[in-house]
Scaffold this motif. Structure first.
Motif, mmCIF file in Angstrom:
data_model
loop_
_atom_site.group_PDB
_atom_site.id
_atom_site.type_symbol
_atom_site.label_atom_id
_atom_site.label_comp_id
_atom_site.label_asym_id
_atom_site.label_seq_id
_atom_site.Cartn_x
_atom_site.Cartn_y
_atom_site.Cartn_z
ATOM 1 N N UNK A 170 81.799 132.437 31.418
ATOM 2 C CA UNK A 170 83.217 132.793 31.417
ATOM 3 C C UNK A 170 83.446 134.039 30.561
ATOM 4 N N UNK A 171 82.815 134.038 29.400
ATOM 5 C CA UNK A 171 82.956 135.195 28.503
ATOM 6 C C UNK A 171 82.366 136.441 29.149
ATOM 7 N N UNK A 172 81.222 136.259 29.816
ATOM 8 C CA UNK A 172 80.592 137.396 30.471
ATOM 9 C C UNK A 172 81.488 137.933 31.593
ATOM 10 N N UNK A 173 82.069 137.012 32.378
ATOM 11 C CA UNK A 173 82.925 137.415 33.498
ATOM 12 C C UNK A 173 84.130 138.210 32.969
ATOM 13 N N UNK A 174 84.695 137.748 31.829
ATOM 14 C CA UNK A 174 85.852 138.445 31.238
ATOM 15 C C UNK A 174 85.441 139.843 30.774
ATOM 16 N N UNK A 175 84.273 139.898 30.126
ATOM 17 C CA UNK A 175 83.808 141.160 29.550
ATOM 18 C C UNK A 175 83.506 142.177 30.643
ATOM 19 N N UNK A 176 82.865 141.721 31.718
ATOM 20 C CA UNK A 176 82.371 142.668 32.729
ATOM 21 C C UNK A 176 83.328 142.819 33.907
ATOM 22 N N UNK A 177 84.313 141.902 34.018
ATOM 23 C CA UNK A 177 85.236 141.954 35.158
ATOM 24 C C UNK A 177 84.579 141.448 36.439
ATOM 25 N N UNK A 178 83.410 140.823 36.331
ATOM 26 C CA UNK A 178 82.720 140.298 37.503
ATOM 27 C C UNK A 178 83.277 138.913 37.846
ATOM 28 N N UNK A 179 83.200 138.510 39.135
ATOM 29 C CA UNK A 179 83.758 137.200 39.510
ATOM 30 C C UNK A 179 82.868 136.027 39.060
ATOM 31 N N UNK A 180 83.458 134.853 39.074
ATOM 32 C CA UNK A 180 82.721 133.625 38.746
ATOM 33 C C UNK A 180 83.329 132.505 39.588
ATOM 34 N N UNK A 181 82.489 131.743 40.262
ATOM 35 C CA UNK A 181 83.020 130.670 41.117
ATOM 36 C C UNK A 181 82.373 129.342 40.786
ATOM 37 N N UNK A 182 83.068 128.294 41.196
ATOM 38 C CA UNK A 182 82.578 126.941 40.940
ATOM 39 C C UNK A 182 82.734 126.085 42.189
ATOM 40 N N UNK A 183 81.692 125.333 42.502
ATOM 41 C CA UNK A 183 81.737 124.364 43.601
ATOM 42 C C UNK A 183 81.662 122.976 42.984
ATOM 43 N N UNK A 184 82.486 122.055 43.486
ATOM 44 C CA UNK A 184 82.331 120.653 43.082
ATOM 45 C C UNK A 184 82.049 119.876 44.347
ATOM 46 N N UNK A 185 80.971 119.115 44.342
ATOM 47 C CA UNK A 185 80.635 118.378 45.563
ATOM 48 C C UNK A 185 80.400 116.905 45.274
ATOM 49 N N UNK A 186 80.689 116.110 46.281
ATOM 50 C CA UNK A 186 80.661 114.663 46.110
ATOM 51 C C UNK A 186 80.106 114.027 47.390
ATOM 52 N N UNK A 187 79.217 113.039 47.220
ATOM 53 C CA UNK A 187 78.626 112.373 48.393
ATOM 54 C C UNK A 187 79.704 111.529 49.071
ATOM 55 N N UNK A 188 79.767 111.642 50.393
ATOM 56 C CA UNK A 188 80.794 110.900 51.137
ATOM 57 C C UNK A 188 80.405 109.428 51.270
ATOM 58 N N UNK A 189 81.380 108.588 51.053
ATOM 59 C CA UNK A 189 81.202 107.127 51.198
ATOM 60 C C UNK A 189 79.929 106.648 50.510
ATOM 61 N N UNK A 190 79.746 107.081 49.297
ATOM 62 C CA UNK A 190 78.516 106.731 48.590
ATOM 63 C C UNK A 190 78.452 105.226 48.295
ATOM 64 N N UNK A 191 79.608 104.655 48.067
ATOM 65 C CA UNK A 191 79.656 103.209 47.786
ATOM 66 C C UNK A 191 79.070 102.435 48.974
ATOM 67 N N UNK A 192 79.399 102.943 50.170
ATOM 68 C CA UNK A 192 78.907 102.286 51.389
ATOM 69 C C UNK A 192 77.374 102.383 51.475
#
Ligand SMILES: Nc1nc2c(ncn2[C@@H]2O[C@H](COP(=O)(O)OP(=O)(O)OP(=O)(O)O)[C@@H](O)[C@H]2O)c(=O)[nH]1
Length: 393
Positions: free
Chosen positions: A242-264
């Motif tokens: 995050x600090x690097x992205x602020x300093x350099x103006x470069x983008x930063x992205x995040x993916x959150x993933x979850x297994x579908x119907x994992x309980x099943x």
């Protein structure tokens, strides 16, 4: 008592200290430690015999002490091979040791030639030091282990050069090194021959410490089941990025993933098979992500992928690739286990905290679940730009 005996006694004492140091590492379970301790024990006995040479029968003074010293360098090598996870070529080592001893006995009883005897012993020691250096340099290792590896390989190379130089000096200038008066070359070669084992043992101990530190670091930062980074590591890494992205103006992205119907999946195939899905999913991610991305397990069946230098388009592209790679069927005796994942994507906004970014990616994940699962959704784009495409596939 000859003054040449003092360095021998000092080194014998150092070998004893090394045995105690290595004994303290015995519990670490790291391979090689016991062989290194035995090597120092053998060297200590040999050095005591060498230093008591005047009062001993010839066999003890020459053959047995050379055998113990040769054994010590072979054991040292065995320790490095074990540490590096390679099989020790015992037949080659045994043959080398036997040949060296036969030659030493020949140049003792048949032709009494101490120079050739010493040259032959030095050749064995030099060859083994060279093999130690080559093994360490050849072994691919984690950057965290580089310092101790470099130290030990360099020391082994220097000792190999020294031993080989000593062998040549004995052959080229007989008697030059055998005089009673301590010349510069005499002292140099004596010191070299005696300190090699303790110095290489210090290198070995440094390598063990670095490996233990790296293991402790991994235990604190890795998820035990999947080997992915854990939540703690994600937050620490994200803070830096995050600090690097602020300093350099470069983008930063995040993916959150979850297994579908994992309980099943758990209910149908059992918890162990559910675990297998989590391990498989982590392996799929490992095959796709870039070297500087960070894939972490947030908890349960939820994972995150931090993508430095990735804008919304690049992040969306990565999310689609992951979703496709994680649409899998694992063979299993109780029936194949099919699994899919849903993914939420968010790109860092100006002045946004990591928790806020994670929150937006989570909302997008929830939207992906709502949209029927096995799909990707983008968090609302920065600065009111139009919504990026999120088609399945
Ligand atoms: N095998 C296994 N199961 C886990 C682990 N951690 C959490 N779980 C299970 O993961 C399941 C998560 O279920 P839910 O939160 O209901 O989600 P889901 O069934 O995946 O449904 P959706 O996310 O809505 O698609 C629970 O049954 C947990 O017991 C783990 O380490 N191993």
């Amino acid at each position: 008592m000859s003054s040449a005996i003092y360095p021998l006694l000092l080194t014998a004492a150092l070998c004893v200290v090394m045995v105690f140091v290595l004994a303290s590492l015995g519990r670490s379970g790291i391979p090689g430690v016991h062989a290194w301790a035995l090597a120092n024990g053998a060297a200590m006995l040999s050095l005591l015999l060498f230093s008591a040479v005047a009062g001993l029968p010839a066999l003890l003074a020459v053959e047995i002490s050379e055998a113990l010293l040769g054994l010590s360098i072979c054991l040292l090598y065995d320790g490095f091979r074990r540490f590096l996870g390679r099989p020790t070529p015992y037949a080659v080592l045994g043959a080398g040791l036997a040949l060296m001893l036969a030659a030493v006995a020949w140049f003792h009883y048949v032709v009494d030639d101490p120079d050739t005897r010493m040259a032959i012993a030095s050749l064995l020691h030099g060859g083994v030091c060279l093999a130690i250096a080559a093994d360490i340099l050849r072994q691919p290792h984690d950057a965290r282990l580089a310092y101790a590896h470099r130290f030990t390989a360099t020391a082994a190379l220097l000792f190999a050069g020294g031993h080989l130089g000593r062998a040549l000096a004995h052959l080229a200038h007989p008697r030059m090194l055998a005089g009673a008066a301590p010349s510069l070359s005499n002292s140099f070669y004596l010191a070299l021959g005696t300190v090699a084992l303790p110095v290489l043992t210090i290198g070995a101990v440094m390598m063990v410490h670095e490996r233990m530190l790296a293991q402790a670091e991994d235990m604190a930062n890795r998820d035990y089941l999947t080997g992915a980074w854990n939540r703690r590591a994600l937050f620490r890494f994200a803070d830096r990025e995050l600090q690097r992205a602020r300093r350099t103006g470069r983008p930063l992205s995040l993916l959150v993933l979850d297994v579908d119907h994992f309980k099943r999946i758990n209910d149908l195939h059992g918890h162990a098979q559910g675990d297998r899905v989590l391990v498989d999913l982590t392996a799929q991610a490992g095959a796709i992500i870039r070297r500087f991305d960070l894939f972490a397990r947030l908890g349960g069946e939820e994972f995150a992928l931090l993508l430095p230098e990735a804008d919304a388009d690049a992040a969306l592209h990565a999310a689609h690739r992951l979703r496709q790679a994680m649409q899998r069927t694992l063979p299993e005796s109780s029936g194949a286990i099919a699994y899919t994942v849903s993914i939420g994507v968010a790109t860092l906004r100006e002045e946004e905290s990591f928790s806020a970014l994670l929150g937006r990616a989570d909302v997008a994940l929830y939207a992906a679940k709502e949209a029927g699962r096995n799909t990707v959704r983008m968090a609302e784009p920065p600065d009111g730009l139009p919504q990026a495409p999120h088609a399945r596939g």
